[in-house]
Enzyme design. Structure first.
Site, PDB file in Angstrom:
ATOM      1  N   ARG A  37       0.619  -1.225   0.145  1.00 30.84           N
ATOM      2  CA  ARG A  37      -0.075   0.116   0.033  1.00 30.84           C
ATOM      3  C   ARG A  37       0.816   1.331   0.056  1.00 30.84           C
ATOM      4  NH1 ARG A  37      -3.580  -2.826  -1.669  1.00 30.84           N
ATOM      5  NH2 ARG A  37      -5.380  -3.265  -0.616  1.00 30.84           N
TER       6      ARG A  37
ATOM      7  N   HIS B  15      -1.129   0.436  -9.723  1.00 27.97           N
ATOM      8  CA  HIS B  15      -1.647  -0.607  -8.907  1.00 27.97           C
ATOM      9  C   HIS B  15      -2.203  -1.703  -9.259  1.00 27.97           C
ATOM     10  CE1 HIS B  15      -3.985  -0.871  -4.562  1.00 27.97           C
ATOM     11  NE2 HIS B  15      -3.622  -1.882  -5.186  1.00 27.97           N
TER      12      HIS B  15
END
Ligand code: NAP
Ligand code: GLV
Length: 309
Positions: free
Chosen positions: A224, A272
């Protein structure tokens, strides 16, 4: 009774189609068109608007659309007593390990430099970093970290891993707990972050961490964005302490146009995508949990909310 899909930033059509293929009778509501809120007993979520799930007083399960659940737990107004589940299945580690291997080999074999050389029509053989000389440190040895560790060992890399509790993975030296972190870091030429985002791991990729790595280490963050203190990375690259980074996740996504990472020569960026949720692989387990919930059976892959993952 209905299943609510609440994922404002994702194109959910392939997932809804897959759910319908698997169970044509299933009643699916797609936020924000959820009809009577009292019908909703199960929510499939990805970054739902905080506070929104409280509306559904009959909600029994909140299912993460991915492996991580930080996007659910960041909501301070989650309905109490509702079970949280996450994705655990084999396509996710497969995708992630492919990405991690690509990033490691790209670095060791200097493909970015050869791309530049091609633009400049420059024929310049370079000595690669050899797998046997590189020790890779993986932070997080769960479903993703353990798979990547095993596959990197098969390529001839030495692999060490850090987790909360000790692990037994063939060929991987296991370091566990905060007390073992400095020792682990001091040995990692390439550091890969595959931790969940929790209060204990937020900001863990910071200056202190970088200073404990061997000089010239390379960072791969596929967990993350909030694991990383972005300014500390820029400083470590500027001082030459870190040699480069491959980042798939960011504090703000999409990465803002004026962000310094875009133009940094030693930072590789992807949007991502290191491991994606595959509709065919993942929707069966969402449906399985939906039916388990309806018949009062224990759910699969329930998250420990206190622990945060
Ligand atoms: P997981 O199976 O829950 O594994 C988490 C690992 O992290 C475990 O080994 C755990 O140790 C360790 N850990 C947790 N907190 C720790 C702490 N405070 N100190 C040391 N170790 C700690 O998670 P996963 O399924 O592998 O996924 C990991 C993360 O990857 C997800 O949470 C998500 O954020 C990220 N992810 C990113 C993408 C992407 O596309 N970029 C895709 C999927 C997932 P113990 O086992 O000892 O508890
Ligand atoms: C993706 O980021 C996931 O958590 O599955």
């Amino acid at each position: 009774m209905a299943l609510l899909v609440i994922a404002p930033d994702l194109e959910m059509t392939p997932f809804v189609e897959q759910l319908h293929t698997l169970d044509p009778e299933l009643e699916i509501r797609i936020w924000p068109e959820f009809g009577n809120a009292d019908d909703i007993e199960f929510a499939l979520t990805w970054y739902h608007p905080p506070g929104e799930l409280k509306k559904f007083i009959n909600l029994k399960c909140i299912a993460s659309f991915g492996a991580g659940v930080d996007h659910i737990l960041r909501d301070p107004n989650l309905p109490p007593g509702v079970l949280l589940t996450r994705v655990v299945e084999s396509s996710m580690p497969q995708f992630m390990s492919e990405y991690v291997i690509l990033a490691v080999l790209n670095y060791c074999r200097q493909f970015d430099i050869y791309k530049e050389d091609k633009i400049n029509k420059q024929w310049q053989p370079r000595i690669p970093l050899l797998a046997r000389d590189i020790r890779i440190g993986i932070m997080g040895l769960g479903q993703l970290g353990a798979d990547a560790a095993t596959k990197l060992i098969q390529l001839g890399f030495e692999v060490i891993g850090w987790s909360r509790t000790p692990k037994t993975i063939s060929g991987v030296l296991s370091f566990a707990g905060d007390d073992a972190l400095a020792n682990f870091l001091s040995q990692a030429n390439i550091l890969i972050c595959l931790l969940p985002l929790t209060s204990a791991t937020k900001g863990i990729l910071n200056r202190n961490t970088f200073e404990k790595l061997p000089a010239g280490a390379y960072l791969i963050n596929v967990a993350r964005g909030e694991h990383l203190i972005e300014k500390d990375l820029l400083d470590a690259l500027k001082s030459g302490y870190l040699s480069g980074a491959c980042l798939d996740v960011f504090n703000v996504e999409p990465l803002p146009e004026d962000h310094p990472f875009w133009n940094h020569p030693n930072i590789m960026i992807t949007p991502h995508i290191s491991s994606l949720t595959d509709p065919k692989a993942v929707m069966p387990q969402i449906l399985e949990n939906y039916h388990r919930m309806k018949s009062g059976k224990p759910l699969l892959h329930v998250v420990d909310v206190e622990r945060g993952y």
